[in-house]
Design an enzyme around this catalytic site. Structure first.
Site, mmCIF file in Angstrom:
data_model
loop_
_atom_site.group_PDB
_atom_site.id
_atom_site.type_symbol
_atom_site.label_atom_id
_atom_site.label_comp_id
_atom_site.label_asym_id
_atom_site.label_seq_id
_atom_site.Cartn_x
_atom_site.Cartn_y
_atom_site.Cartn_z
ATOM 1 N N ASN A 1 79.098 85.599 -52.015
ATOM 2 C CA ASN A 1 78.597 86.552 -51.031
ATOM 3 C C ASN A 1 77.650 85.848 -50.051
ATOM 4 O OD1 ASN A 1 79.044 89.372 -50.519
ATOM 5 N ND2 ASN A 1 78.751 89.713 -52.712
ATOM 6 N N ASP B 1 73.860 90.755 -51.599
ATOM 7 C CA ASP B 1 75.232 91.037 -51.171
ATOM 8 C C ASP B 1 75.454 90.436 -49.786
ATOM 9 O OD1 ASP B 1 77.839 92.258 -50.973
ATOM 10 O OD2 ASP B 1 77.171 93.796 -52.361
ATOM 11 N N ASN C 1 86.523 87.594 -51.150
ATOM 12 C CA ASN C 1 85.404 88.525 -51.095
ATOM 13 C C ASN C 1 84.719 88.438 -49.732
ATOM 14 O OD1 ASN C 1 83.852 90.567 -52.355
ATOM 15 N ND2 ASN C 1 82.197 89.114 -52.680
ATOM 16 N N ASP D 1 87.190 91.570 -61.927
ATOM 17 C CA ASP D 1 86.427 92.176 -63.016
ATOM 18 C C ASP D 1 85.085 91.460 -63.120
ATOM 19 O OD1 ASP D 1 85.418 93.301 -65.297
ATOM 20 O OD2 ASP D 1 86.939 92.477 -66.660
ATOM 21 N N GLU E 1 82.701 97.391 -46.649
ATOM 22 C CA GLU E 1 82.303 95.987 -46.547
ATOM 23 C C GLU E 1 82.653 95.416 -45.171
ATOM 24 O OE1 GLU E 1 80.779 93.587 -47.835
ATOM 25 O OE2 GLU E 1 80.542 93.845 -50.000
ATOM 26 N N ARG F 1 90.612 87.710 -55.954
ATOM 27 C CA ARG F 1 90.805 88.036 -54.540
ATOM 28 C C ARG F 1 89.718 87.350 -53.736
ATOM 29 N NH1 ARG F 1 86.673 91.397 -53.061
ATOM 30 N NH2 ARG F 1 85.976 93.050 -54.491
#
Length: 314
Positions: free
Chosen positions: A172, A224, A123, A141, A27, A121
């Site tokens: 994203n 994404d 991203n 999750d 990423e 967290r």
């Protein structure tokens, strides 16, 4: 380009210099022109990786927790969104890190949000054109589909904002138009698959007038990570579809490019002329191909924009 092997897919090349071992979740590719190097992360491996593209020299640094997104200040210090907050990382011992033994980064915690749920967290994240760092959070999750994520702004004074956009599942797709007055954001969760555009006040750093820019329920894949080219067009990695999609500033799909990995995760323009689009990818737990988890280079016949640096001092 040194260290790159041609694939059968025209104009798309696997960057062999990035390493033979695939990333679990590659990423946040960032081209740092001062070094003529590409940086990216492997989230679960807790690593930052650097490749000097011309020489093929590779280095990596191990971090104390998962790292999802990175930017740089003018001195080369890394600003990163991780599991427990935002951190500044100094990446020393480049010679050791280039030798195959991961270096150790000097760590300083900068700020942390109040997470709305357990097991969250940061991203996706990057700097706006004025050098403010933006990053969003998510529940790790994804199957839980909890809309507990939020988008935050970390300004040049070291102040972390309250949530600017909330109720996100998998934040994203951050990006800004060339003049900085339009901000893009996506939610890549399978139940959302939306890209939004906002009017962006470059003086205050405040997005307004949120509207749907592209609904990927009408296209293949999930939205994404993204990049904006010099023409103002928005490139999005279509995760699960093995595609890069380019939308015009009016939200019209005008290009679709197949890439070898099934799960391209984020793209960034780089190279000496900013005419190469580097693409990271994710390796699925089952059914992975030989290309999943590797880094690719695409030459799309357009150029990108320099990646903004963080305007503050870390």
């Amino acid at each position: 380009m040194s260290g790159i092997v041609n694939l059968r897919v025209e104009r798309v090349e696997r960057v062999e210099g990035a390493g033979q071992a695939p990333a679990s979740v590659g990423e946040s590719p960032v081209w740092r022109a001062a070094e003529q190097a590409l940086y990216w992360v492997d989230i679960p491996a807790q690593k930052i990786v650097r490749l000097r593209v011309d020489s093929g020299e590779r280095a990596e640094w191990r971090l104390p927790e998962k790292v999802a997104c990175i930017a740089f200040d003018r001195r080369g210090t890394v600003l990163a969104g991780c599991e427990t907050g935002l951190f500044a990382f100094t990446l020393p011992d480049a010679a050791q890190a280039s030798s195959g033994e991961p270096g150790r980064a000097a760590v300083r915690k900068l700020a942390a949000p109040v997470f709305e749920a357990d097991d969250m967290r940061f991203n996706d994240g990057r700097c706006d054109r004025q050098g403010r760092f933006w990053a969003g959070t998510m529940v790790q999750d994804m199957a839980a589909a909890k809309p507990a994520g939020a988008l935050y702004r970390f300004d040049e004074h070291g102040v972390l904002s309250a949530p600017v956009v909330d109720a996100l599942i998998t934040q994203n797709g951050l990006g800004w138009s060339p003049d900085g007055t339009t901000m893009y954001l996506s939610d890549s969760h399978p139940s959302r698959r939306l890209i939004w555009a906002f009017d962006y006040d470059i003086d205050s750093g405040q997005p307004r007038n949120r509207r749907v820019f592209a609904d990927l329920h009408h296209y293949a894949g999930r939205p994404d990570g993204a990049a904006v080219d010099a023409d103002g067009c928005y490139w999005i990695c279509a995760n699960d579809a093995g595609l890069l999609l380019r939308f015009t500033p009016q939200g019209k799909l005008d290009r679709q490019l197949a890439v070898p990995p099934t799960k391209p995760s984020m793209c960034a323009f780089g190279g000496r002329n900013l005419d190469t689009l580097f693409v990271t990818s994710i390796r699925p737990a089952t059914g992975a191909s030989e290309h999943d988890g590797h880094l690719f280079a695409v030459r799309p016949s357009v150029t990108g924009l320099p990646e903004p640096e963080f305007a503050g001092e870390l």
